[in-house]
Scaffold this active site. Structure first.
Site, PDB file in Angstrom:
ATOM      1  N   LYS A 184       0.848  -1.189   0.000  1.00  0.00           N
ATOM      2  CA  LYS A 184       0.000   0.000   0.000  1.00  0.00           C
ATOM      3  C   LYS A 184       0.887   1.243   0.000  1.00  0.00           C
ATOM      4  CE  LYS A 184      -4.508   1.258   1.972  1.00  0.00           C
ATOM      5  NZ  LYS A 184      -5.340   0.857   0.840  1.00  0.00           N
ATOM      6  N   GLU A 221      -7.648  -6.562  -9.709  1.00  0.00           N
ATOM      7  CA  GLU A 221      -8.520  -5.807  -8.803  1.00  0.00           C
ATOM      8  C   GLU A 221      -8.897  -4.506  -9.475  1.00  0.00           C
ATOM      9  OE1 GLU A 221      -6.638  -3.852  -5.318  1.00  0.00           O
ATOM     10  OE2 GLU A 221      -4.902  -5.111  -5.735  1.00  0.00           O
TER      11      GLU A 221
END
Length: 342
Positions: A184, A221
């Site tokens: 992230k 995703e």
């Protein structure tokens, strides 16, 4: 704790300045003791590592008021661990996981009046982040870093309920094989997706679905959420790839599916050619929990899910209701999932 005098039901998903935030600095090879501050401003050198080479990682989680009046967070230990691993991958000194949890506790406790009351539909969003703060002109990791957490009350991601959205198959790539898709990082996870998402919005779509960059045949995703499917037999199908971010919401959903709802969970590589055979689709993440998808546009070819465009599919709805029930204290949580702020 008396709550702030706010019309909680009118809050949108945006930033509001609260009283306290947590700050710790890394210098001379060690993190200082850190602590709370009322100063919401950051002063940096124009040559700071984060500005020159985007050396930053971040997390996102929420604090809730449960029905019995407790202030809790949902699985913050997983955020602590994911941020630790993200920092390592970007050659940043990881912030210790136990200190991460204590920092979350401190900043939420200090801003407890900003935690929306139970039943308001709002929550307190928590944003931990870390960045290179010392000057760096040659391409190299910074020598100094700052770890911070701020909080802001936010309204529900979907006002009036989660209506199914239409997404498109993107022509852009989200992450390269053996790259940084699994961590992230600010540049990797959001900055690179901005042009793609704005392009999708201009074309009338809510989000992008990214395929794997190597073969463009497998579902990865979206720009900011993992994807889940329900197949014709009612099984939960979860795309698996080393370049997909390990979503805490997705991991929680798979556990709920198997252990609370008795569903079979199939985590595997998902070929895009298999998608028309699925009955339901959803995007899962911290902000919305699950965003139902009613339709995928593949360069003009529409893939319409049997669940339709009016409401969540029945299994997706059960997953959503069960997970949010656990978060809000209606349903008994697995051990360690609920972290009470005391």
């Amino acid at each position: 704790m008396e709550k702030k005098d706010i019309d909680w039901s009118s809050l949108d998903f945006s930033y509001h300045v609260t009283e306290q935030r947590y700050v710790a600095n890394y210098k001379n090879g060690a993190w200082d003791e850190g602590g709370l501050t009322g100063d919401d401003k950051i002063v940096l050198s124009e040559d700071a590592g984060v500005l020159q080479y985007s050396q930053s990682v971040f997390e996102g989680l929420k604090a809730y008021t449960t029905e019995d009046g407790r202030t809790v967070c949902f699985r913050p230990d997983l955020n602590a661990h994911r941020m630790y691993e993200s920092a390592q991958y970007l050659e940043m000194p990881p912030f210790p996981e136990d200190r991460f949890l204590d920092a979350v506790r401190q900043v939420v406790k200090a801003n407890e009046a900003w935690v929306p009351p139970y039943g308001s539909g709002a929550t307190l969003y928590i944003r931990p982040y870390m960045f290179g703060s010392s000057p760096v002109i040659g391409v190299a990791p910074a020598d100094e870093y700052q770890f911070r957490i701020f909080v802001t009350p936010v309204g529900p991601y979907f006002k009036g309920g989660a209506k199914p959205i239409t997404v498109k198959v993107s022509d852009f790539d989200r992450a390269a094989p053996h790259g940084t898709g699994h961590i992230k990082a600010g540049l990797n996870y959001y900055a690179m997706s901005l042009h793609a998402i704005m392009t999708a919005h201009r074309e009338g779509f809510a989000e992008n679905i990214y395929l794997d960059a190597a073969t463009r045949t497998k579902v990865e995703e979206t720009g900011g959420a993992n994807i889940i499917f329900v197949d014709a037999d009612g099984n939960l199908v979860v795309p698996k790839s080393p370049s997909i971010l390990p979503s805490i919401t997705r991991r929680s959903i798979t556990y709920v599916a198997e252990h609370y709802l008795g569903l079979k969970v199939d985590e595997r590589e998902v070929l895009f050619s298999d998608v028309p055979n699925f009955k339901e689709c959803g995007l899962c993440g911290t902000a919305a929990v699950i965003s139902p998808v009613g339709k995928i546009n593949d360069h003009g070819r529409e893939i319409c899910f049997a669940s339709g465009m009016e409401k969540m599919g029945p299994i997706t709805q059960k997953l959503y209701d069960t997970l949010t029930g656990i978060q809000m204290g209606h349903i008994e949580a697995p051990e360690g999932w609920i972290y009470e702020i005391k």
